[in-house]
Design an enzyme around this catalytic site. Structure first.
Site, PDB file in Angstrom:
ATOM      1  N   HIS A 194      13.929  13.010  -9.411  1.00  0.00           N
ATOM      2  CA  HIS A 194      14.801  13.038  -8.525  1.00  0.00           C
ATOM      3  C   HIS A 194      15.640  13.568 -10.285  1.00  0.00           C
ATOM      4  O   HIS A 194      16.297  12.854 -10.709  1.00  0.00           O
ATOM      5  CB  HIS A 194      15.724  12.162  -8.256  1.00  0.00           C
ATOM      6  CG  HIS A 194      14.940  11.467  -6.408  1.00  0.00           C
ATOM      7  ND1 HIS A 194      14.257  11.693  -5.951  1.00  0.00           N
ATOM      8  CD2 HIS A 194      15.841  10.326  -5.905  1.00  0.00           C
ATOM      9  CE1 HIS A 194      14.044  11.586  -5.081  1.00  0.00           C
ATOM     10  NE2 HIS A 194      14.323  10.579  -5.238  1.00  0.00           N
ATOM     11  N   SER A 246       8.570  12.001  -3.299  1.00  0.00           N
ATOM     12  CA  SER A 246       7.860  10.780  -3.131  1.00  0.00           C
ATOM     13  C   SER A 246       8.620   9.699  -2.825  1.00  0.00           C
ATOM     14  O   SER A 246       8.648   8.815  -1.478  1.00  0.00           O
ATOM     15  CB  SER A 246       7.755  10.276  -4.180  1.00  0.00           C
ATOM     16  OG  SER A 246       8.516  10.683  -5.598  1.00  0.00           O
ATOM     17  N   GLY A 247      10.146  10.320  -2.354  1.00  0.00           N
ATOM     18  CA  GLY A 247      11.875   9.257  -2.069  1.00  0.00           C
ATOM     19  C   GLY A 247      10.852   9.530  -0.802  1.00  0.00           C
ATOM     20  O   GLY A 247      11.723   8.288  -0.173  1.00  0.00           O
ATOM     21  N   SER A 289      -2.550  -1.807   7.285  1.00  0.00           N
ATOM     22  CA  SER A 289      -3.453  -1.148   5.539  1.00  0.00           C
ATOM     23  C   SER A 289      -3.599  -2.485   5.473  1.00  0.00           C
ATOM     24  O   SER A 289      -4.439  -2.712   4.556  1.00  0.00           O
ATOM     25  CB  SER A 289      -1.944  -0.932   5.223  1.00  0.00           C
ATOM     26  OG  SER A 289      -1.153   0.284   5.636  1.00  0.00           O
ATOM     27  N   ARG A 340      22.208  -3.591   2.069  1.00  0.00           N
ATOM     28  CA  ARG A 340      22.806  -2.989   0.970  1.00  0.00           C
ATOM     29  C   ARG A 340      24.330  -3.285   1.322  1.00  0.00           C
ATOM     30  O   ARG A 340      24.778  -3.503  -0.218  1.00  0.00           O
ATOM     31  CB  ARG A 340      22.354  -1.344   0.605  1.00  0.00           C
ATOM     32  CG  ARG A 340      20.738  -1.545   0.289  1.00  0.00           C
ATOM     33  CD  ARG A 340      20.757   0.027  -0.819  1.00  0.00           C
ATOM     34  NE  ARG A 340      19.331   0.083  -0.483  1.00  0.00           N
ATOM     35  CZ  ARG A 340      18.672   1.316   0.030  1.00  0.00           C
ATOM     36  NH1 ARG A 340      18.802   2.378   0.276  1.00  0.00           N
ATOM     37  NH2 ARG A 340      17.157   1.022  -0.677  1.00  0.00           N
ATOM     38  N   THR A 398       0.239  -1.221  -0.155  1.00  0.00           N
ATOM     39  CA  THR A 398      -0.340  -0.075   0.436  1.00  0.00           C
ATOM     40  C   THR A 398       0.777   1.542   0.069  1.00  0.00           C
ATOM     41  O   THR A 398       0.626   2.466   0.036  1.00  0.00           O
ATOM     42  CB  THR A 398      -0.876  -0.524   1.146  1.00  0.00           C
ATOM     43  OG1 THR A 398      -0.169  -0.039   2.507  1.00  0.00           O
ATOM     44  CG2 THR A 398      -1.518  -0.650   1.060  1.00  0.00           C
ATOM     45  N   GLY A 399       1.892   1.046   0.269  1.00  0.00           N
ATOM     46  CA  GLY A 399       3.116   2.044  -0.206  1.00  0.00           C
ATOM     47  C   GLY A 399       3.523   2.672  -1.620  1.00  0.00           C
ATOM     48  O   GLY A 399       2.443   2.054  -2.553  1.00  0.00           O
ATOM     49  N   ALA A 400       4.269   4.100  -0.755  1.00  0.00           N
ATOM     50  CA  ALA A 400       4.302   4.915  -2.848  1.00  0.00           C
ATOM     51  C   ALA A 400       4.973   3.733  -3.542  1.00  0.00           C
ATOM     52  O   ALA A 400       4.745   3.749  -5.042  1.00  0.00           O
ATOM     53  CB  ALA A 400       5.042   6.287  -2.080  1.00  0.00           C
ATOM     54  N   CYS A 404      17.303   5.252  -4.021  1.00  0.00           N
ATOM     55  CA  CYS A 404      16.696   6.128  -5.416  1.00  0.00           C
ATOM     56  C   CYS A 404      17.677   6.789  -5.915  1.00  0.00           C
ATOM     57  O   CYS A 404      18.089   6.291  -7.666  1.00  0.00           O
ATOM     58  CB  CYS A 404      15.435   6.918  -5.690  1.00  0.00           C
ATOM     59  SG  CYS A 404      15.802   6.786  -3.968  1.00  0.00           S
TER      60      CYS A 404
END
Lengths: 350, 350
Positions: free
Chosen positions: B252, B162-163, B44, B103, B15-17, B132
């Protein structure tokens, strides 16, 4: 209240974004004014503007407008300066010009008072006020250069629309409103009003300020490069710039990387120099989330510096974030500080 | 229509961006899916989402959710990945994780398929999707490095809200509306939701993304520095970053300065390499005012590069402007490209 012991000041471009700031700043700093002449193009002539208790009607500029003027502050575009500056000088005025018309003229001092006030003594009638994005950067770099020696500068800017004038502010507001309400809006001002193409600035970033030169840099970028070398009197300084327009009304920000002559410096050494520098406010406490931003710099006189940190690879390298109100220190305030320096140094005759 | 020959895919953080973009991108690319499991936090769960002709109810994630899953795409924050990724791997899924949790783990490949797809063969269950702002930069730098050798990178970013997730988009919109209507608005999300202080992003620029590390760089800046070295397999590469949040919803931008191994190059040499590079669109005709911008990159898959120009002092130095949709190539698209590469390389077993 006008001051009979003061000077006759003319403001050319009185109805523009910077012109309005010049009038407000003259009032705020209680600049010694015996008479204030407000000038504009025919289109804006007749506008009535407030100065202290007076209401002054803006007049259409003609060569005779400068009769008896001591200092003329020009901020109406380069072509107007080309047309009228010498007329003003011939009539005995000193011109402080806020356009790019004379900045790189070797006969014209290009002055940020905190950096090179002494250059005013060499003036031949015209003094140039540097580009907004240059002023705030050199104000921060000069104390660092003096203390530690500067070799190289790479800057990326985050520039407000007010640098492109009152029409650009209107465009940002109208366009933002339109987008939030799902309405159409056709940009007509940014990035360059006279350009063939215009792009949305609301919720966008445009990597073009002014037109392009043959080397791929824009004129705005070349101004930052060439003016920095001239003001700092360092023709050999390495400077590179990328200039970007943002959906910010007022307040230019700059991400600046510098390489210094010394490799033994720490952030604390730069803090010590910046915290003592004239016109600079150090805002640098990352652990408290304190750093400069356009929203907090707007309306303030100083240049704000923060995010100072040492490069992780180059011992002589430092990064910093420089923010200032582009209509004040970047334009109106520096213009008036030049006029104040002229008076202080005894260079204005009534 | 689901495809019986396809794979069982789970989306964690549906449900996230980024989760929403992952679902849309799976559909758009016609990813071979036999079953799609959508997962979220308890808060959610129950949300109904469309995928092709189906309506799928989002379920609360529990370890058992990953039974039978072939590939699990995680994008629900680092702590959720820490909690559930190994549960998914134990149940036979390959995890492609879009958070920073793994990462820099030397056991975990950090992959941009155009750059280092071969690293997927070394995976031990988890593959990390880079940050990103890193993805779009390395996608553009890798072809330049391969052709000419890369020594140094200095980047200043212009990052979209939006990041920082769907809440940050809402904050930008609500705050912008409030400011245009002279209403009060109290920021609560940016720059860091969990931080002590929150600042206005509308008509502002915030030089903080993520929290600060002890060296004065933010974690976002350190991600760009460390992830770039890992993905490009160049531990000695000099990289510095300044990361700034802008009032842009999506897209970006990056002002990037590079120094290369060679001093005999011209802009045309970089153009030649970039115009052939996978996933890159060269947009570089300054005389036509053609350059990348967030407003034109949004919704597109590629990384856009323009404003390529040679430094005026360093023969090996070049500047460029790199823009991409941070929710697509910067997140959802790269995640799915990793999954597609896994299938192509025969690394997913059903």
């Amino acid at each position: 209240m006008l001051n009979k012991q003061g000077f006759h000041i003319a403001v050319m471009g009185a109805t523009g974004a910077v012109g309005q700031q010049i009038i407000q700043t003259l009032e705020k700093r209680n600049f010694p004014i015996s008479q204030l002449t407000l000038l504009s193009s025919a289109r804006s002539a007749g506008t009535k503007l407030k100065f202290k208790d007076e209401t002054i009607t803006v007049q259409e500029a003609v060569p005779e407008s400068f009769e008896g003027v001591d200092i003329a502050l020009f901020s109406a575009g380069g072509s107007i300066s080309q047309k009228f500056a010498s007329e003003a000088v011939q009539r005995g005025a000193i011109v402080v010009d806020n356009t790019s018309a004379f900045r790189m003229d070797p006969e014209v001092p290009l002055v940020v008072p905190e950096v090179n006030e002494h250059k005013l003594k060499e003036h031949k009638g015209i003094i140039a006020n540097p580009n907004c994005s240059t002023i705030q950067m050199v104000a921060a770099l000069e104390p660092i250069q003096k203390a530690f020696g500067l070799k190289k500068v790479i800057v990326s800017t985050y520039q407000a629309v007010s640098g492109a004038g009152a029409e650009a502010i209107q465009e940002l507001n109208d366009e933002t409103n339109a987008i939030l309400n799902n309405q159409e809006y056709k940009p007509a001002v940014l990035p360059v009003a006279s350009g063939e193409k215009h792009y949305q600035i609301a919720f966008n970033a445009i990597p073009q300020i002014d037109t392009f030169t043959d080397n791929g840099f824009t004129f705005e970028e070349m101004k930052m490069i060439n003016e920095t070398k001239k003001i700092m009197e360092m023709p050999e300084l390495k400077v590179a710039a990328t200039c970007v327009r943002l959906p910010v009304e007022t307040g230019h920000s700059e991400s600046v990387y510098v390489e210094l002559d010394r490799e033994d410096l720490k952030v604390q050494d730069l803090w010590a120099v910046l915290s003592e520098a004239p016109g600079i406010t150090l805002q640098d406490q990352p652990e408290e989330q304190i750093y400069p931003m356009p929203a907090t710099a707007v309306g303030k006189d100083d240049v704000f510096v923060g995010r100072v940190r040492q490069d992780l690879d180059e011992k002589s390298g430092f990064h910093m974030w420089i923010v200032s109100d582009n209509l004040l220190k970047g334009a109106a305030l520096n213009t008036i500080q030049i006029a104040e320096s002229l008076i202080k140094l005894g260079l204005v005759t009534k």
